[in-house]
Design a protein around this motif. Structure first.
Motif, PDB file in Angstrom:
ATOM      1  N   ASP A 112      25.763  50.358  74.477  1.00  0.00           N
ATOM      2  CA  ASP A 112      24.597  49.764  73.831  1.00  0.00           C
ATOM      3  C   ASP A 112      24.161  50.597  72.630  1.00  0.00           C
ATOM      4  O   ASP A 112      23.850  50.066  71.552  1.00  0.00           O
ATOM      5  CB  ASP A 112      23.465  49.641  74.853  1.00  0.00           C
ATOM      6  N   TYR A 113      24.180  51.921  72.806  1.00  0.00           N
ATOM      7  CA  TYR A 113      23.747  52.815  71.720  1.00  0.00           C
ATOM      8  C   TYR A 113      24.654  52.672  70.502  1.00  0.00           C
ATOM      9  O   TYR A 113      24.179  52.547  69.359  1.00  0.00           O
ATOM     10  CB  TYR A 113      23.739  54.264  72.212  1.00  0.00           C
ATOM     11  N   HIS A 115      26.515  50.248  69.693  1.00  0.00           N
ATOM     12  CA  HIS A 115      26.381  48.913  69.103  1.00  0.00           C
ATOM     13  C   HIS A 115      25.139  48.843  68.215  1.00  0.00           C
ATOM     14  O   HIS A 115      25.167  48.230  67.135  1.00  0.00           O
ATOM     15  CB  HIS A 115      26.304  47.866  70.221  1.00  0.00           C
ATOM     16  N   ARG A 116      24.050  49.470  68.654  1.00  0.00           N
ATOM     17  CA  ARG A 116      22.804  49.434  67.882  1.00  0.00           C
ATOM     18  C   ARG A 116      22.838  50.363  66.673  1.00  0.00           C
ATOM     19  O   ARG A 116      22.225  50.071  65.640  1.00  0.00           O
ATOM     20  CB  ARG A 116      21.620  49.841  68.773  1.00  0.00           C
ATOM     21  N   HIS A 117      23.498  51.485  66.821  1.00  0.00           N
ATOM     22  CA  HIS A 117      23.464  52.519  65.775  1.00  0.00           C
ATOM     23  C   HIS A 117      24.892  52.839  65.312  1.00  0.00           C
ATOM     24  O   HIS A 117      25.462  53.870  65.643  1.00  0.00           O
ATOM     25  CB  HIS A 117      22.759  53.765  66.304  1.00  0.00           C
ATOM     26  N   ARG A 118      25.432  51.940  64.532  1.00  0.00           N
ATOM     27  CA  ARG A 118      26.837  52.041  64.127  1.00  0.00           C
ATOM     28  C   ARG A 118      27.098  53.175  63.141  1.00  0.00           C
ATOM     29  O   ARG A 118      28.247  53.562  62.932  1.00  0.00           O
ATOM     30  CB  ARG A 118      27.297  50.707  63.524  1.00  0.00           C
TER      31      ARG A 118
END
Length: 307
Positions: A112-113, A115-118
């Motif tokens: 999730d991390y 994915h959110r902070h590419r």
């Protein structure tokens, strides 16, 4: 003093070898030697004694070592503070995790991390919890997710996120598997396979047995819980394993003793300026903590370890 020379000095001091330091820094050995020579020239003192293949710190080297660590931490801290001004969640995040957490608790959170902070590049280290603590203390790691120490560390902020219920288990063909209820002293008549003596989990278990005036009969120890599960499953001894690891090959024992639980969570240095990337990670840990608390609350339909 330039930071590159200090980094080379720490790499040689920590590894005890110019060649290993060169590998860690992705440099040639002559380049590392040159940086050390420059640093020795700046302070007008020899930092290492080279005796055969061994490298040992001189008195000057031992004096400089903790100061060099502090200097590099301050430099990194300043870079993070300046980088945070933009508000961007980007850059490198150095995160350590224990093997158990990395396998059983973090995969969905890290997915999730990322994915959110590419724009964040995760520098992920798999370490024993005790090593992770030391890495945060030394400033080498920005965050660690680990089994939390039973003894508070004043320089660290530690936050429990998950609770592991440790279960007494043995192989299904083990003599203890036929018993309906056991006392702690009855377990002591059989070999145990447990984490190493310096681990937080082992200290927790030993304290429970010591409180009952008992000594653990440890036959084999290893810090890898997956290996402990295997050794328990083939009958080498009983063990204590997290509830989430129980499988068909293991028999949970009914031991007349209050539940043994160990806290899992994250830790950061109190005096470190966290990057925006680190703050974003802590927000996700705190969200997981809230979800865990709700799973353990009265009326919850699933225990935390299965949620």
């Amino acid at each position: 003093m330039d930071t590159q020379s200090l980094q080379a000095f720490l790499a040689v001091a920590d590894s005890g070898s110019f060649s290993r330091a060169a590998e860690q820094l992705h440099l040639t050995q002559p380049a590392v030697s040159k940086r050390i020579a420059v640093l020795e020239g700046q302070i007008d003192a020899r930092l290492f004694d080279r005796i055969g293949r061994r490298v040992a710190l001189t008195e000057a080297g031992r004096l400089l070592l903790p100061r060099a660590r502090r200097i590099l931490v301050m430099v990194d801290d300043s870079r993070r503070a300046l980088g945070n001004l933009s508000g961007d969640v980007a850059g490198r995040l150095t995160l350590a995790t224990s093997h158990h957490l990395g396998l059983h608790r973090l995969p969905s959170l890290l997915e999730d991390y990322t994915h959110r902070h590419r724009r964040v590049r995760l520098d992920l280290h798999f370490l024993d919890s005790e090593q992770a603590y030391q890495g945060v203390l030394d400033g080498e790691l920005e965050i660690a997710a680990a089994t939390l120490s039973p003894t508070p560390e004043p320089q660290l902020t530690t936050v429990p996120v998950w609770i592991d219920r440790l279960c007494f288990v043995c192989a299904r063909h083990h003599p203890l598997a036929r018993r309906r209820q056991l006392a702690l002293q009855e377990l002591c008549a059989h070999d145990a396979v447990l984490p190493g003596p310096m681990t937080f989990t082992r200290r927790l278990v030993e304290s429970r047995f010591a409180a009952a005036g008992l000594e653990l009969p440890v036959a084999i120890s290893t810090n890898y819980l997956e290996t402990l599960k295997m050794m328990t499953g083939i009958g080498l001894g009983w063990s204590l394993l997290p509830e989430s690891m129980l499988g068909e090959e293991l028999q949970e024992l009914d031991v007349d003793h209050p539940p043994i639980q160990r806290p899992l969570g994250y830790l950061v240095h109190r005096n470190r300026t966290l990057s925006n990337a680190a703050r974003a990670m802590l927000e996700m840990f705190d969200a997981a903590r809230t979800a865990e608390a709700q799973a353990w609350s009265p009326g919850s339909s699933a225990p935390a370890s299965e949620a």
